[in-house]
Design a protein around this motif. Structure first.
Motif, PDB file in Angstrom:
ATOM      1  N   HIS A  43     -59.859  35.453 -58.244  1.00  0.00           N
ATOM      2  CA  HIS A  43     -60.162  36.684 -58.972  1.00  0.00           C
ATOM      3  C   HIS A  43     -61.086  36.258 -60.103  1.00  0.00           C
ATOM      4  O   HIS A  43     -60.655  35.569 -61.033  1.00  0.00           O
ATOM      5  N   LEU A  44     -62.371  36.608 -59.987  1.00  0.00           N
ATOM      6  CA  LEU A  44     -63.390  36.126 -60.907  1.00  0.00           C
ATOM      7  C   LEU A  44     -64.079  37.280 -61.611  1.00  0.00           C
ATOM      8  O   LEU A  44     -64.090  38.411 -61.113  1.00  0.00           O
ATOM      9  N   SER A  45     -64.675  36.977 -62.752  1.00  0.00           N
ATOM     10  CA  SER A  45     -65.431  37.965 -63.519  1.00  0.00           C
ATOM     11  C   SER A  45     -66.898  37.591 -63.538  1.00  0.00           C
ATOM     12  O   SER A  45     -67.243  36.407 -63.613  1.00  0.00           O
ATOM     13  N   THR A  46     -67.746  38.617 -63.473  1.00  0.00           N
ATOM     14  CA  THR A  46     -69.179  38.397 -63.564  1.00  0.00           C
ATOM     15  C   THR A  46     -69.575  38.374 -65.039  1.00  0.00           C
ATOM     16  O   THR A  46     -68.931  39.051 -65.854  1.00  0.00           O
ATOM     17  N   PRO A  47     -70.593  37.582 -65.385  1.00  0.00           N
ATOM     18  CA  PRO A  47     -71.359  36.696 -64.519  1.00  0.00           C
ATOM     19  C   PRO A  47     -70.552  35.457 -64.153  1.00  0.00           C
ATOM     20  O   PRO A  47     -69.750  34.978 -64.953  1.00  0.00           O
ATOM     21  N   LEU A  48     -70.761  34.968 -62.933  1.00  0.00           N
ATOM     22  CA  LEU A  48     -70.061  33.766 -62.493  1.00  0.00           C
ATOM     23  C   LEU A  48     -70.606  32.558 -63.234  1.00  0.00           C
ATOM     24  O   LEU A  48     -71.813  32.425 -63.423  1.00  0.00           O
ATOM     25  N   SER A  49     -69.707  31.674 -63.631  1.00  0.00           N
ATOM     26  CA  SER A  49     -70.097  30.457 -64.335  1.00  0.00           C
ATOM     27  C   SER A  49     -70.339  29.334 -63.319  1.00  0.00           C
ATOM     28  O   SER A  49     -69.984  29.450 -62.147  1.00  0.00           O
ATOM     29  N   LEU A  83     -64.102  40.397 -57.324  1.00  0.00           N
ATOM     30  CA  LEU A  83     -64.915  40.375 -58.538  1.00  0.00           C
ATOM     31  C   LEU A  83     -64.572  41.527 -59.469  1.00  0.00           C
ATOM     32  O   LEU A  83     -64.334  42.654 -59.023  1.00  0.00           O
ATOM     33  N   THR A  84     -64.619  41.237 -60.757  1.00  0.00           N
ATOM     34  CA  THR A  84     -64.503  42.243 -61.801  1.00  0.00           C
ATOM     35  C   THR A  84     -65.682  42.052 -62.741  1.00  0.00           C
ATOM     36  O   THR A  84     -66.025  40.911 -63.067  1.00  0.00           O
ATOM     37  N   GLU A 121     -91.856  42.358 -67.117  1.00  0.00           N
ATOM     38  CA  GLU A 121     -90.426  42.238 -67.344  1.00  0.00           C
ATOM     39  C   GLU A 121     -89.681  43.314 -66.553  1.00  0.00           C
ATOM     40  O   GLU A 121     -90.107  44.468 -66.496  1.00  0.00           O
ATOM     41  N   LEU A 122     -88.576  42.929 -65.958  1.00  0.00           N
ATOM     42  CA  LEU A 122     -87.743  43.878 -65.226  1.00  0.00           C
ATOM     43  C   LEU A 122     -87.008  44.790 -66.205  1.00  0.00           C
ATOM     44  O   LEU A 122     -86.679  44.367 -67.315  1.00  0.00           O
ATOM     45  N   PRO A 123     -86.699  46.019 -65.805  1.00  0.00           N
ATOM     46  CA  PRO A 123     -85.958  46.921 -66.697  1.00  0.00           C
ATOM     47  C   PRO A 123     -84.460  46.602 -66.763  1.00  0.00           C
ATOM     48  O   PRO A 123     -83.722  47.223 -67.520  1.00  0.00           O
ATOM     49  N   PHE A 124     -84.001  45.639 -65.969  1.00  0.00           N
ATOM     50  CA  PHE A 124     -82.594  45.225 -65.964  1.00  0.00           C
ATOM     51  C   PHE A 124     -82.567  43.704 -66.001  1.00  0.00           C
ATOM     52  O   PHE A 124     -83.545  43.043 -65.689  1.00  0.00           O
ATOM     53  N   ASP A 125     -81.428  43.164 -66.377  1.00  0.00           N
ATOM     54  CA  ASP A 125     -81.277  41.727 -66.552  1.00  0.00           C
ATOM     55  C   ASP A 125     -80.627  41.101 -65.315  1.00  0.00           C
ATOM     56  O   ASP A 125     -79.557  41.530 -64.898  1.00  0.00           O
ATOM     57  N   LEU A 126     -81.277  40.082 -64.767  1.00  0.00           N
ATOM     58  CA  LEU A 126     -80.714  39.382 -63.613  1.00  0.00           C
ATOM     59  C   LEU A 126     -80.070  38.046 -64.000  1.00  0.00           C
ATOM     60  O   LEU A 126     -79.640  37.296 -63.128  1.00  0.00           O
ATOM     61  N   GLU A 127     -79.990  37.759 -65.290  1.00  0.00           N
ATOM     62  CA  GLU A 127     -79.363  36.515 -65.745  1.00  0.00           C
ATOM     63  C   GLU A 127     -77.876  36.530 -65.376  1.00  0.00           C
ATOM     64  O   GLU A 127     -77.098  37.343 -65.871  1.00  0.00           O
ATOM     65  N   GLY A 128     -77.495  35.627 -64.469  1.00  0.00           N
ATOM     66  CA  GLY A 128     -76.112  35.535 -64.023  1.00  0.00           C
ATOM     67  C   GLY A 128     -75.667  36.682 -63.141  1.00  0.00           C
ATOM     68  O   GLY A 128     -74.478  36.853 -62.901  1.00  0.00           O
ATOM     69  N   ALA A 129     -76.609  37.458 -62.641  1.00  0.00           N
ATOM     70  CA  ALA A 129     -76.286  38.697 -61.921  1.00  0.00           C
ATOM     71  C   ALA A 129     -75.600  38.461 -60.578  1.00  0.00           C
ATOM     72  O   ALA A 129     -75.799  37.447 -59.918  1.00  0.00           O
ATOM     73  N   ALA A 130     -74.816  39.469 -60.215  1.00  0.00           N
ATOM     74  CA  ALA A 130     -74.258  39.592 -58.866  1.00  0.00           C
ATOM     75  C   ALA A 130     -75.013  40.755 -58.227  1.00  0.00           C
ATOM     76  O   ALA A 130     -74.967  41.879 -58.728  1.00  0.00           O
TER      77      ALA A 130
END
Length: 192
Positions: free
Chosen positions: A5-11, A26-27, A50-59
């Motif tokens: 049971h993991l939370s985003t963003p995944l480490s 995922l939560t 630049e994208l209008p949303f952030d993909l850093e660590g994204a699911a």
């Protein structure tokens, strides 16, 4: 097989502990993106925009959800996975530029185990579970690129215990789908 049971963003430690065949729930935040959204992301990247949303660590969830607007808010009616192999050609370029940590979809992906290695996992959601997926989506945060149409837009979703998801490709480069395919070919070759 272990259940997580993991939370985003995944480490990095989340990624390191996952192996093919493990079950994940995922939560947190998940963004939907199908063919057109992937193509537009890469177009923005090539133009240096630049994208209008952030993909850093994204699911990223390969999904074309069915949405309904009620009281000025979007609600998810159905959100089943779409065939991830369609995004296989675009995925290596996406991962070169963005720190995406999880891809979620249906049916595996072709030739992406290498680009995922050390940075991302592919989580398979069983097809035909659109209603189950919708039950685990708590809220639609926002939508980007609605001009692409409802299924192709990027929807930002808050999820809780989203799954069950099976680790199809882990961050070590192991590909469950490729192993199953190879085993099936070996069995088939012995039959002919």
């Amino acid at each position: 097989m272990t259940e997580f049971h993991l939370s985003t963003p995944l480490s990095k430690s989340d990624l390191d502990q996952l192996s093919t065949g493990d079950i994940v729930y995922l939560t947190g935040t998940v963004l939907t993106a199908r063919d057109e959204a992937h193509a537009r992301i890469l177009e923005f990247t090539e133009r240096g925009e630049e994208l209008p949303f952030d993909l850093e660590g994204a699911a990223i969830y390969h999904c074309g959800p069915l949405m309904e607007q009620k009281d000025n808010k979007w609600e998810v009616v159905a959100a089943g996975p779409t065939t991830s192999a369609r995004m296989s050609k675009m995925t290596p370029r996406l991962l070169e530029r963005y720190n995406v940590t999880a891809l979620i979809g249906k049916g595996g992906m072709n030739n992406v185990a290498g680009p995922l290695k050390g940075k991302c996992v592919y989580l398979a959601f069983t097809g035909g579970c659109a209603a189950l997926a919708a039950e685990n989506i708590q809220k639609v945060e926002t939508v980007y690129w609605s001009d692409l149409g409802m299924p192709e837009a990027v929807w930002v979703l808050k999820v809780k215990n989203f799954g069950p998801l099976i680790v199809g490709i882990d961050a070590k480069g192991n590909d469950l789908f490729a192993k199953i395919d190879e085993k099936a070919r070996n069995i088939f070759s012995r039959l002919i």
